[in-house]
Design a protein around this motif. Sequence first.
Motif, PDB file in Angstrom:
ATOM      1  N   ASP A 124      31.626  38.417  46.786  1.00  0.00           N
ATOM      2  CA  ASP A 124      31.884  37.938  48.149  1.00  0.00           C
ATOM      3  C   ASP A 124      30.782  38.359  49.102  1.00  0.00           C
ATOM      4  OD1 ASP A 124      34.232  36.751  47.373  1.00  0.00           O
ATOM      5  OD2 ASP A 124      35.501  38.434  47.968  1.00  0.00           O
ATOM      6  N   SER A 202      39.875  36.661  38.109  1.00  0.00           N
ATOM      7  CA  SER A 202      40.368  35.380  38.613  1.00  0.00           C
ATOM      8  C   SER A 202      40.304  35.362  40.128  1.00  0.00           C
ATOM      9  CB  SER A 202      41.810  35.147  38.143  1.00  0.00           C
ATOM     10  OG  SER A 202      42.299  33.913  38.615  1.00  0.00           O
ATOM     11  N   GLY A 203      39.873  34.228  40.675  1.00  0.00           N
ATOM     12  CA  GLY A 203      39.830  34.032  42.120  1.00  0.00           C
ATOM     13  C   GLY A 203      40.297  32.632  42.452  1.00  0.00           C
ATOM     14  N   GLU A 204      40.156  32.259  43.705  1.00  0.00           N
ATOM     15  CA  GLU A 204      40.648  30.957  44.147  1.00  0.00           C
ATOM     16  C   GLU A 204      39.977  29.809  43.402  1.00  0.00           C
ATOM     17  OE1 GLU A 204      40.949  28.365  48.292  1.00  0.00           O
ATOM     18  OE2 GLU A 204      40.582  30.523  48.361  1.00  0.00           O
ATOM     19  N   SER A 205      38.663  29.932  43.170  1.00  0.00           N
ATOM     20  CA  SER A 205      37.943  28.846  42.500  1.00  0.00           C
ATOM     21  C   SER A 205      37.076  29.349  41.350  1.00  0.00           C
ATOM     22  CB  SER A 205      37.071  28.094  43.506  1.00  0.00           C
ATOM     23  OG  SER A 205      36.123  28.982  44.086  1.00  0.00           O
ATOM     24  N   GLN A 207      36.648  32.063  37.684  1.00  0.00           N
ATOM     25  CA  GLN A 207      37.287  32.773  36.587  1.00  0.00           C
ATOM     26  C   GLN A 207      36.190  33.485  35.802  1.00  0.00           C
ATOM     27  OE1 GLN A 207      36.936  31.590  33.122  1.00  0.00           O
ATOM     28  NE2 GLN A 207      35.628  29.825  33.590  1.00  0.00           N
ATOM     29  N   GLU A 223      32.607  29.064  37.670  1.00  0.00           N
ATOM     30  CA  GLU A 223      33.586  28.165  38.268  1.00  0.00           C
ATOM     31  C   GLU A 223      34.796  28.021  37.340  1.00  0.00           C
ATOM     32  OE1 GLU A 223      33.371  26.723  41.270  1.00  0.00           O
ATOM     33  OE2 GLU A 223      31.425  27.639  41.673  1.00  0.00           O
ATOM     34  N   LYS A 224      35.925  27.596  37.916  1.00  0.00           N
ATOM     35  CA  LYS A 224      37.143  27.400  37.128  1.00  0.00           C
ATOM     36  C   LYS A 224      36.897  26.464  35.946  1.00  0.00           C
ATOM     37  CE  LYS A 224      40.628  29.574  39.319  1.00  0.00           C
ATOM     38  NZ  LYS A 224      41.510  30.561  38.672  1.00  0.00           N
TER      39      LYS A 224
END
Length: 243
Positions: A124, A202-205, A207, A223-224
Amino acid sequence: MSQVTRIMNCNEYKEAISANPAMTAGDEHVEACADCRKYRDEMQALDRNIAAALDISVPELTMPELPDIDVEKVVSLESRRKLSKPMWFAMAASVALAAFIGFRISDVDTSYGTLEEQVLAHMDHEPAALKVTSTAVDADRVARVTAASVATMDSNIGLISYAQSCSINGRDVPHLVVQGEHGPITILLMPHEMVNAVRSLSGESIQGVILPVGDGSIAIIGEKEESLEAVKQKMVNSVTWST
């Protein structure tokens, strides 16, 4: 100034601008280096905030009115020492500066409960690293970041678009980004962070995983939609810790 010379001067520039945020030397370098430009802007903002904290208007010192005293019943004492205006100013400025620096430290030195949380938080803090590009970072830069004192790594892991030394749990680790099929893939080489088993991220968008590798570990995040199997296999097969 060549690309290699510019990159080699990053650490020197950051040390110099930290010591003197008003420094103008190195402008040619910083205009060509987004990382140093961002660091310069942060240092100059911090310098302005400290100056503002010290710019305190101190009111005139006034003494309250005292009741009438029968001087014949009072024993004379040595004259009391009074604080001058400069002394009051220094005290007030010191309190304001301490409060400001305390706030900055509490914000920067955030502690995380797990290695997974720290890895995700670190991503982040460096969003500029996650850009889609076909331009590889300079090979000398990669060699300096993945120094032989940390690890040896094969060169067939893919197009490396970002290479920077970053801090995880107080230790500098290589932070690399390679280009995947659906976007950038972040790789953190952590020779001092041993894990007993694979840990999921794992995050919002996004992995990813933290893989146990010898006495250390490797974090891989994409990305996912990104398949990380090929990258995981390449990293496990190509990295050997030197420490």
